[in-house]
Design an enzyme around this catalytic site. Structure first.
Site, PDB file in Angstrom:
ATOM      1  N   GLY A 130     -14.384  19.181 -46.894  1.00  0.00           N
ATOM      2  CA  GLY A 130     -13.804  19.465 -45.571  1.00  0.00           C
ATOM      3  C   GLY A 130     -14.102  20.855 -45.054  1.00  0.00           C
ATOM      4  N   LYS A 154     -12.047  31.354 -32.030  1.00  0.00           N
ATOM      5  CA  LYS A 154     -13.001  32.441 -31.735  1.00  0.00           C
ATOM      6  C   LYS A 154     -13.695  32.261 -30.380  1.00  0.00           C
ATOM      7  CE  LYS A 154     -15.037  31.246 -35.594  1.00  0.00           C
ATOM      8  NZ  LYS A 154     -13.978  30.604 -36.359  1.00  0.00           N
ATOM      9  N   VAL A 198      -4.982  23.334 -38.493  1.00  0.00           N
ATOM     10  CA  VAL A 198      -4.264  24.617 -38.467  1.00  0.00           C
ATOM     11  C   VAL A 198      -3.002  24.501 -37.600  1.00  0.00           C
ATOM     12  CG1 VAL A 198      -4.406  27.051 -37.781  1.00  0.00           C
ATOM     13  CG2 VAL A 198      -6.361  25.959 -38.902  1.00  0.00           C
ATOM     14  N   LYS A 203     -17.779  35.992 -35.403  1.00  0.00           N
ATOM     15  CA  LYS A 203     -16.801  36.897 -36.033  1.00  0.00           C
ATOM     16  C   LYS A 203     -17.295  38.346 -35.945  1.00  0.00           C
ATOM     17  CE  LYS A 203     -15.274  33.223 -39.093  1.00  0.00           C
ATOM     18  NZ  LYS A 203     -15.440  32.570 -40.388  1.00  0.00           N
ATOM     19  N   LEU A 217      -6.651  37.302 -43.724  1.00  0.00           N
ATOM     20  CA  LEU A 217      -6.825  38.653 -44.291  1.00  0.00           C
ATOM     21  C   LEU A 217      -6.630  39.687 -43.186  1.00  0.00           C
ATOM     22  CD1 LEU A 217      -9.971  38.231 -46.577  1.00  0.00           C
ATOM     23  CD2 LEU A 217      -7.581  38.366 -47.282  1.00  0.00           C
ATOM     24  N   GLU A 239     -18.003  21.910 -40.200  1.00  0.00           N
ATOM     25  CA  GLU A 239     -17.760  21.392 -38.852  1.00  0.00           C
ATOM     26  C   GLU A 239     -18.492  20.052 -38.733  1.00  0.00           C
ATOM     27  OE1 GLU A 239     -16.043  23.088 -36.406  1.00  0.00           O
ATOM     28  OE2 GLU A 239     -15.618  24.701 -37.818  1.00  0.00           O
ATOM     29  N   VAL A 251     -11.138  36.252 -37.634  1.00  0.00           N
ATOM     30  CA  VAL A 251     -12.099  36.857 -38.571  1.00  0.00           C
ATOM     31  C   VAL A 251     -11.482  36.863 -39.964  1.00  0.00           C
ATOM     32  CG1 VAL A 251     -13.386  38.955 -39.165  1.00  0.00           C
ATOM     33  CG2 VAL A 251     -13.032  38.362 -36.764  1.00  0.00           C
ATOM     34  N   GLY A 277      -8.836  27.977 -44.929  1.00  0.00           N
ATOM     35  CA  GLY A 277      -7.914  26.909 -45.332  1.00  0.00           C
ATOM     36  C   GLY A 277      -6.786  26.838 -44.318  1.00  0.00           C
TER      37      GLY A 277
END
Ligand SMILES: NC(=O)c1ccc[n+]([C@@H]2O[C@H](COP(=O)([O-])OP(=O)(O)OC[C@H]3O[C@@H](n4cnc5c(N)ncnc54)[C@H](OP(=O)(O)O)[C@@H]3O)[C@@H](O)[C@H]2O)c1
Length: 357
Positions: free
Chosen positions: A205, A124, A11, A223, A154, A208, A150, A337
């Site tokens: 992928g 998180k 990320v 979350k 979105l 974890e 979370v 993603g």
């Protein structure tokens, strides 16, 4: 706008790539340049020698991390306190610290907040430690954003903040918050063994390194805890008991032994999926926040409901409030993603920039 990035993983690297690719847009739309002053991984921080880290150096730093190499050496390895101080000296105004790591970075982030830095989190973990740390880090969204913690990018957190700001009482939040579990359950629904579905998710992928982070329900519980805490419930993670998809005593096993035993859990999950189908229902991994309590686990749902008809790796969040009572507010779409998450993080940074005028 000075930026510090913690965690140049999938990320974090996508974020840096998007910052570089969108420089002209940020200039023309907002009149800003996001200047990366420092990047830190689990071992060290790389700081700009002066001004900001140059774009070509950011590219090579990301390429090195993508190859699995350490951050390029930059003099001494700096500890957390040293580099917060050093960045403060480099920056003309308080930076935005962006946490795209997956570690317990609470101490560093609290140090940054004590210096009045603003904060953007995809991670998180610091928001699901002690409640007092959650409150100090988030400050009801003053100088902080955590949208992607979370349901990835979105707009769940932003929507919830608006409902809380305007005083529309939130009665219930229900969601499918784990893309990984959504995928595994969709495969079990197609009569694939859960252990085979886990192997597929691994190959894509989604998992974890320790699959128990997802399969125990811990990730979904974190979350749900963030949402519950935003509603003002001072709950602790230990008070939540998510349903795991395997016997609890397997938490004691090594990762390899756990993976080896996983097929033993196939039959129980297959039976639950078949039982749901026989009742005309679908099995989903659901989180519910209601009346100050959080429930996280498997549920057999109506296939026509918002959660029941969601795609395999989609996230769905249903908010029932005073205004949205008869017809609740539904937020759904792709729930993960690196690229979409990085865009959510970038959106959070720019939202703070807009707030700052
Ligand atoms: N991937 C998604 O779709 C998605 C969606 C929503 C949210 N998220 C969240 O975004 C975060 C990043 O996910 P990812 O997939 O990019 O993970 P990742 O590829 O595993 O990257 C994690 C990065 O964090 C670094 N790190 C570890 N400990 C650190 C510390 N103490 N200080 C600074 N950096 C540290 C690691 O550095 P080393 O190389 O030194 O170990 C690594 O570069 C996670 O919290 C995840 O839950 C991800």
């Amino acid at each position: 706008v000075p930026i510090v990035v913690l965690g140049p993983g999938a990320v974090g690297r996508a974020l840096i790539g998007q910052i570089l690719a969108q420089r002209e847009r940020h200039r023309s739309r907002l009149g800003v340049r996001l200047a990366v002053l420092a990047v830190a991984d689990s071992r060290q921080a790389v700081l700009a020698a002066e001004g900001e880290i140059e774009d070509p150096q950011l590219v090579s730093l990301c390429e090195a991390k993508a190859r699995g190499e350490p951050l390029p050496e930059n003099g001494d390895v700096l500890g957390p306190d040293d580099w917060l101080e050093a960045v403060d000296e480099l920056a003309d105004v308080a930076p935005i610290i962006v946490d795209t790591s997956a570690a317990d970075t609470t101490a560093v982030l609290l140090g940054a907040r004590a210096r009045d830095w603003r904060l953007v989190l995809a991670n998180k973990v610091p928001l699901t430690g002690r409640y007092s740390a959650f409150a100090m880090l988030t400050r009801n969204g003053r100088g902080a954003r955590w949208e992607t913690t979370v349901a990835s990018a979105l707009p769940v957190i932003a929507t919830l903040q608006t409902l809380l700001d305007v005083g529309d009482p939130v009665r219930r939040i229900e969601g499918t918050l784990s893309g990984t579990l959504g995928y595994i359950l969709s495969r079990v629904d197609a009569d694939i063994a859960a252990s085979a579905a886990v192997a597929e998710a691994d190959a894509m992928g989604y998992l974890e390194p320790d699959p128990r982070t997802d399969l125990s329900g811990l990730d979904a519980a974190r979350k749900a805890l963030i949402l519950a805490r935003m509603l003002g419930h001072p709950l602790e993670l230990a008070a939540l008991s998510p349903d795991g998809l395997y016997p609890a005593e397997w938490d004691e096993l090594s990762v390899d032994d756990f993976r080896a035993r996983l097929p033993e859990a196939d039959a129980a999950l297959a039976a639950r999926s078949v039982a749901a189908r026989e009742e005309g229902r679908v099995l989903r991994y659901r989180a519910v926040v209601e009346d100050g309590a959080v429930q996280v686990g498997l549920a057999a749902l109506d296939p026509r409901s918002p959660l029941g008809r969601a795609g395999a790796t989609d996230s769905v969040v249903v908010l029932t409030t005073e205004h949205y009572r008869a017809n609740p507010l539904v937020i759904s779409g792709r729930g993960g993603g690196p690229a979409v998450t990085a865009a959510g993080v970038l959106g959070d940074i720019l939202s703070l920039v807009r707030d700052g005028g």
